[in-house]
Each structure stands twice: as structure tokens, then as C-alpha cells.
Design a protein around this motif. Sequence first.
Motif, mmCIF file in Angstrom:
data_model
loop_
_atom_site.group_PDB
_atom_site.id
_atom_site.type_symbol
_atom_site.label_atom_id
_atom_site.label_comp_id
_atom_site.label_asym_id
_atom_site.label_seq_id
_atom_site.Cartn_x
_atom_site.Cartn_y
_atom_site.Cartn_z
ATOM 1 N N UNK A 42 -8.974 -2.019 -2.451
ATOM 2 C CA UNK A 42 -9.663 -1.347 -1.624
ATOM 3 C C UNK A 42 -9.367 0.130 -1.283
ATOM 4 N N UNK A 43 -7.920 0.184 -1.022
ATOM 5 C CA UNK A 43 -7.339 1.403 -0.371
ATOM 6 C C UNK A 43 -7.467 2.489 -1.321
ATOM 7 N N UNK A 44 -7.296 2.315 -2.607
ATOM 8 C CA UNK A 44 -7.141 3.313 -3.364
ATOM 9 C C UNK A 44 -8.820 3.720 -3.791
ATOM 10 N N UNK A 45 -9.825 2.744 -3.886
ATOM 11 C CA UNK A 45 -11.141 2.878 -4.175
ATOM 12 C C UNK A 45 -11.750 3.807 -2.921
ATOM 13 N N UNK A 65 -19.827 -1.762 -2.910
ATOM 14 C CA UNK A 65 -18.798 -2.860 -2.612
ATOM 15 C C UNK A 65 -18.433 -3.984 -3.872
ATOM 16 N N UNK A 66 -19.400 -4.418 -4.444
ATOM 17 C CA UNK A 66 -18.998 -5.376 -5.628
ATOM 18 C C UNK A 66 -18.375 -4.800 -6.853
ATOM 19 N N UNK A 67 -18.263 -3.424 -7.027
ATOM 20 C CA UNK A 67 -17.488 -2.698 -8.080
ATOM 21 C C UNK A 67 -16.087 -2.513 -7.663
ATOM 22 N N UNK A 68 -15.846 -2.788 -6.430
ATOM 23 C CA UNK A 68 -14.351 -2.705 -6.041
ATOM 24 C C UNK A 68 -13.402 -3.908 -6.232
ATOM 25 N N UNK A 69 -12.318 -3.686 -7.120
ATOM 26 C CA UNK A 69 -11.536 -4.837 -7.747
ATOM 27 C C UNK A 69 -10.664 -5.095 -6.718
ATOM 28 N N UNK A 70 -10.281 -6.469 -6.677
ATOM 29 C CA UNK A 70 -9.381 -7.255 -5.666
ATOM 30 C C UNK A 70 -8.074 -6.320 -5.672
#
Length: 914
Positions: A227-230, A219-224
Motif C-alpha cells: 500500500x505504501x509503495x503503491x 484499490x483491488x489492484x494493490x497487492x498485499x
Amino acid sequence: MNQNAESQTDLSNVLVAASIRADQWRQLNATARQWATQGNGKLRDACAGLLAHVQRIEHCWAYPGERLLGAVREALEDGDAPLFARLVQKVSSAILSGDYRRDEQAWDITEAPDRAVLDALPPDITGTQDKPYFEVLVVTPSDPGQWLRAKDEMRRMRRPDDAFQYAVVHVGSFEDAALAVMVNTDLQAVILVDGFSYNSRHDIPDLKEFLGRHLTIDKDEIKPGTLATSLAAQIREYRPELDLYLLSDRSPELLAGSDEAAPMRRVFHHVEEPMEIHLAILDGIKDRYETPYFDNLKKYALRPIGTFHALPIARGKSIFGSNWIRDMGHFYGTNILFAESSATTGGLDSLLEPTGTIKRAQEAVARAFGAKRAYLGTNGTSTSNKIVVQAICKPGDIVIVDRNCHKSHHYGFVLSGAQPYYVEAFPLTQYSMYGAVPLRTIKQALLDCAAGGKLDRVKVIDLTNCTFDGHMYNPRRVMEECLAIKPDLTFLWDEAWFGFARFNPLHRRRSAMGAAAALTKRYRSKAYREEYEAWKAKRGDRDLTDPASLDEHGLPDPDKVRIRVYQTNSTHKSMSAFRQGSMMLVWDDDFHQVEGPFEEAFFAHTSTSPNLQLIASLDLARRQMELEGYALTMRMTDLALKIRSAINKHPLISKYFRVATPEDMIPAEYRESGLKDYGPPNSSWGAAADAWSGDEFALDPTRLTLICGAAGFDGTQFKGLLAERFDIQINKTSRNSILVQTNINNTHSDAALLIKALADLSREIESRLSQEGAVGQQVFADRVKSLMTDVPDLPNFSRFHDSFRDDPKGVANEGHMRPAFFMAYEEANCEFVKLGSEEVDKRLRDGPEMVSANFVIPYPPGFPIMVPGQVITADTIAFMRKLDVKEIHGYHAAVGIKLIKPSVLAGRRASSTQ
């Protein structure tokens, strides 16, 4: 595996969530009926507890849906036992039979089931032509209170001419979406609506731990804002077959061209075009459903065609008009005859020069199996292996190869003139079989070639994955450490038994194409370049061919490394294809250098009259696996685990039969995780998944080595007994075992047939031994000892005779097998010695050396114990003398072992071609 509902508080077993779900509904159904007939308050409490377990992850499926599930809860809350029982039975029956896929009434809360749980025949046989059903996951930030209305709106977009039908599952978070993708095998598409949250709104205490085992991003690696593309990237990694759609209000025309949107099939501006979304979903399914060759073959069979080509069987006139073979037409039917032709026109296309439907079918295969290119084979993987070997090897090339690989590889070396450097797998002497080749052994061969100045001639590493007995390599690790030594190596992975592995994330991590994709992504990343530079600075200038690097995990230079991977698979062995159907999959950064030789090899080995039905079945096998391979492979894995547990935990069966565990089949030094067996109490599936990620070798749970020696049966004897008495067919045997292979065709009834047979035989042995005296019991004990204890040692490959080696004094052990093979064509070059003769012992003791003139392959174990040009040693002779099998290819007891005469070898130089 314990199916008790109380044990399902742990998501570690969610690998088989669909099976567990059905079991839980059936258990709830049985308890609900008891409550309805007995009116017991404790039974109502039991129903409440079971329903709570069922509902734990029920939001991951479209059926039974909010209305029907709400009615079930309401009936429970109202204490209406009869209504609760009827509704639960309705849901349980529909889940078990699949009625919700084809019957609208299954979704209706006013309807109760009034027929049997299971249809006698599938819909297509009973005459009901139903539209294929699937489910669409919508990940949305909208209020859950609006989801039911949204589902109804999407349902109203259905049109009579839609080729497929679907239902919608809504979730509101990254975690819930990831879980649904993992457990819901009906899913075929995912719609991501920008703005959803990360955390699940459901109370599932172990959810985060479970997801952590299967997701590659924290979760901490996902950039603001990503979220959808991650989530899309994670879904693509876990289930690459799913179609992904993004609905965003973030300038979709700009987003569509970015790397973030690469996994998406389409990008829409939020929900401004609901009908377009509906049509896009159906179009995505159509692309995977389409079977270009099979579809055209069906059309061809309906056309009124006059055949003036060399295939009298085409159209069936020579059969249905015959007085003597008309029964052939009655048996096979008209379609197979109307769909036969030797023409390549009319859309049938040419397998040798595909430009139409076969070309499109091969492109679809490449997409489905994660390859860059794909070729269809109609002569089995024996021929596919020869094609690939001949394409990527030329005379003088060195191939580091498992001596125990299929004989087609060895014959490929004869054809190509490549020099095999045989490496040995670890032995499993107690079962008279070999495992797989340790990475250290492979690297040692590379270093030996480097020491002899021959590393530049090492072109290919050729391994079997998984082996016949289920040993799975760690291809990512093997390729990475070998590429660190020689960055342009080509890898041939014979995955004849493992073609299905692409279609679930657990097996995929152990597959060739999965490894090729993972390493390509890894070596192109900025993070890897930084890792490589740090590693290089730490180790200094020491060359990777230095012997000290043998136990070092080397890293390839990202500027030099090439990913060159070939995989062959026997589609017919693990998927729904006709016998001899095979595929050659290619991921080769330098294929432009190989394309010409590959085509020549393909032409050399492929018939100009291929079987059209084989080609069509390969087309269909791809369709099935791309659309339901995830469900099928998960189900067969679940079945294998249940068979393992049922046999090994049965108090009587386990006295005489047992299934070998990973601990039995893989030495501890290659199981770094310490995994001993599958399933509780030994491990959770989470621990098994971790082991598959890191251990050097893992055991495919779908391949069960059933030890029968303790029952007094050798493998061949037991195989025959199962076939004759119980109608159970087995393929592979060893001295004291048989191989039980579960596949996508097996059912729980098949498993029950096997367990019943073992139970019956165990009872018979018990009864016989109890009636026999001490002498009879001792005879039985001696038989078991001979099978389980007094087993022959397994012979390793010795060496090629000096006359077939470039450097007889060198440490590298490659050899010229081709000239030795063709020497045997001249009778004057050969002699025979009887296996039991004194001459054999004298020559072993005093010489001259005995050199094999051909391949000698006993079945079982099925690997060559002699190859042309090999020096025959005492351990090989001892092994042959202890063999009690009837089938030994290349050896005839009446004449003896075929040898090359010493006089022919005297003074011969390795470079000679005659």
C-alpha cells in the motif's frame, strides 16, 4: 465558476481547492462578524453550516491545525459569538495573507488579529528575511489522538541554523493522503509510515469518484503489503516534484534496493532516527532550492575583481564614474553590473562547454522538467528551434511539419537542407486562424511517403504544442500511432508557450516530456507486450503502411520502438525568466547518435558572450517551478476560468465581447468527449480532465481568445485601445479577436482591470448606439458584419514547384526549400509583381506559374502564406488582397510579391543545389 459554499459539496472543483478554501473562510468570517454584532440565532446556524463546509477537507492542511480549529469549534458550540468571530477572522486573515508561514502568533489560539489583512509589501522588501515555509504530509497508521504530540515533537527538532521551516499534516489512509497531495499546494515532502489503511476516515461522499479520475490504480489492484509503495507511485505520477520517504519495519535494508522503493528519496527503519528524518527533509528541499549558477553569480558579485577583459560595463566603473550615463547605474542598480563578466572562470562556467555550475543547473532543469537532458538557450526559442532542427535533420531528410509553425522552424529547414512536407491544421476561418494538425492528416503524410518509397527518409514530425491560440495536442496518441507506422521517428514539439505544463497533472498529460515518460513506461511493461501481441494476431500480416491502417489505432512493436522526443520552451513566456530565456529538453533513446551534431548546432547558434543574467534567471525559474509550480499553475488556471465565466455570463459585456469556448475552437470530430465549455453548467472539472485524457485536441483554458468583432473592433485596433486607455498589454491578435493569456504573474486585480475595461467599453457602445440614428446603427452593424461574417477564406499550402520536387508526379508533397531560398540572393533570378495588378490575375489564369522567392508572413495571423519554392495560387492571392494588417514580413507593397523568374526554373531539376 460558482464559489457559493453550497456548490462545494462536489469535489469536482477541487482543482482550485486552495482558492475555494480561502473564499469559504472569508465568507465564514463575514457571517461570524454579523453573528457577533447582531446575536441572531439564524446567523449562528449559518456559521455552523459554513464551518462544516470549511472543515470538509481542512485536514489536508497544517494550518490552522487541531488546536486552533478546535478552539473555533468550541467557541461555536458555547455560543460565544465574539470569540468565534475573532478566531475565524484570525484564521481567515492568516490564510489570505500567508502570515502562518512566517508568524508564530498566527498559530496561537490566544492571539487575535490586530492589523490589516494584507502586508503592503512582501517580507523581503520590508526587511524581514523569513525562512521559506512548507508542509510535510505524514501518512501513518498511528492513533489520531497521538498526532498532535507527534507534531509537537517534530516542531521541537527545529534548529536556528535550519534554512527552512515546515509544519506537519497527518492523515491515516491512502485516500486522505492522495486528496491532500492534490489540494495542498504547500506540500513539499511526504513521509509514508508502513501500515496505514486505504479508506478515508472522513465522511466525503464523492471522494472515491474524485480520486478515481486522478489515480491510475484501483484499490483491488494493490497487492498485499504494497500500500505504501503503491501510494508513492501514485504521488510520483501526480506530483513528481515531491520528496518521498518510507518508514518501514520490513527489513528496510532489503526494501531500499527493490523496485518498490525506487520513488523514495530515503528509506528509514520506522522512527528510530527522528532527527535524521528531519535533516533528510531539509536536505531534500535544499537540493531543489539550490540554484548553482545564480548562487555562484551572487558570490562573484561580492568579490573585489579587476577586469581586464572585453566588457567595460562589468563592475560599473565606466558608468558610476561617468558624467553622462550615471543615471543608468541609478536605474539598474549595482548588482546587475557587479554580476557581469565575459570570463568563464571563477565558477561562472561556459555555456558552450559547461563543466561546473551551468552543467549542474542544466541537470537540475532536466530533473525538474522530466527530461533526460536539458540545454539552456539565451537567444530565445527561435534559436532553440533552429538548433534542434539542425541537430536532428540533414540534407534530404523529410520533415512532416505544421505549415503554421513558427518561422524559426522554416528557417531551420533552409539551414539544414531538410525537406519540409507541409501538413495543414484545421481552419478556424471565422477567427482568421488555424487550429492544430489532425492525426489523420499526419498519418496520411506518412502513408504518402511510404507509397512513394520515401518512408525511410522521413526523420522528424514537427508540431507546435500548444498553439498560440491554446490548441493542445494529445502527444501520447500522436506519437503512438505514428510510431506504429515508423518506430524510429523523432518528434520535435515546439512548446514555446507551454513550458509551465510540466508542473500540474492536468496540463502535463498534454506535454511532450510527459508523453515521453508515459510511453517509455508503457512500452517496457509486460502488459503492453501482451496487448501488442493480441492486437498483432488479430490484424494478421497486413502492413501498417497499408492505406487501410489510416483510421486504425496502430501499436508500435515494443522490440523496435524508440522514444525520441525533443521539446523547446520559451521559459520567459510562462515562467519567471528574463526575455530570451529558453530551454531545450531531450528524451532520446538514441541521443548518442545525435550528441555530436547537437553540439555542433548549439555552437553554431549560441553566442560566445551569452548574457549571464539570462542564465541565472533560467536557474531561478527552474527553482521556483520545482518548489511552487504546482500552486502557481493551478492558480493561474483558476483565474482564467473566473475570467471566462465573468465575461461570458455578464449580461452587458457578453453582448459585445465573449471568450471562445472549446466548442468554438475545436470541431466536434476532434472532441470525442463532447466537452463544450469549462465549468458549470456545461461540465465539471472532472469531465474536463477526462476530455483532456482522451480527446484528440483540447483547449488550454489559460489562453482566452476574446472575440471583439461584435463590438466593432478588429484585433489590432482593440489591442491598441486596451494599451492606450486601460494600460492592458496584449500580444497576439486576429482579425476579430485578441488573445488574453493568464500566467503565473497575474492576480485577481489584473482580472478585475480587464473586466472593468470591457464593462466600460460595453456601456460606451450602448450609450453611443442609443444616441445615434438608424444610419449610425447601420454603420456599426456593417462594421461588425465585415469583421465577423465577411472574413476571407484561409489559404492552404499549395505545393512546391516541380523543379523543387524529387518526384513531381508523386503524392508526397515534400520539397527542396533551401535552393529556392538561396536563388533569391541573386537579383537576376527574381522578379516582382504588384498584388493588385492585372498581371497577377493573368498569370493565375494563363501561366506561367508564380513561384515565391521568399517567406511571406502576415501578422496577424502569423503563419507563412508563402514559402520559397511554393506555387502561388488564387486562394493565397485572394487572402492577401483581403488582408487589412500593416505588418507583412517578406512583402513590400511598393514593389510587390517577390517571385523566381520562370526562365530560371525552366528545365531545372530538383536535385540541383544552385
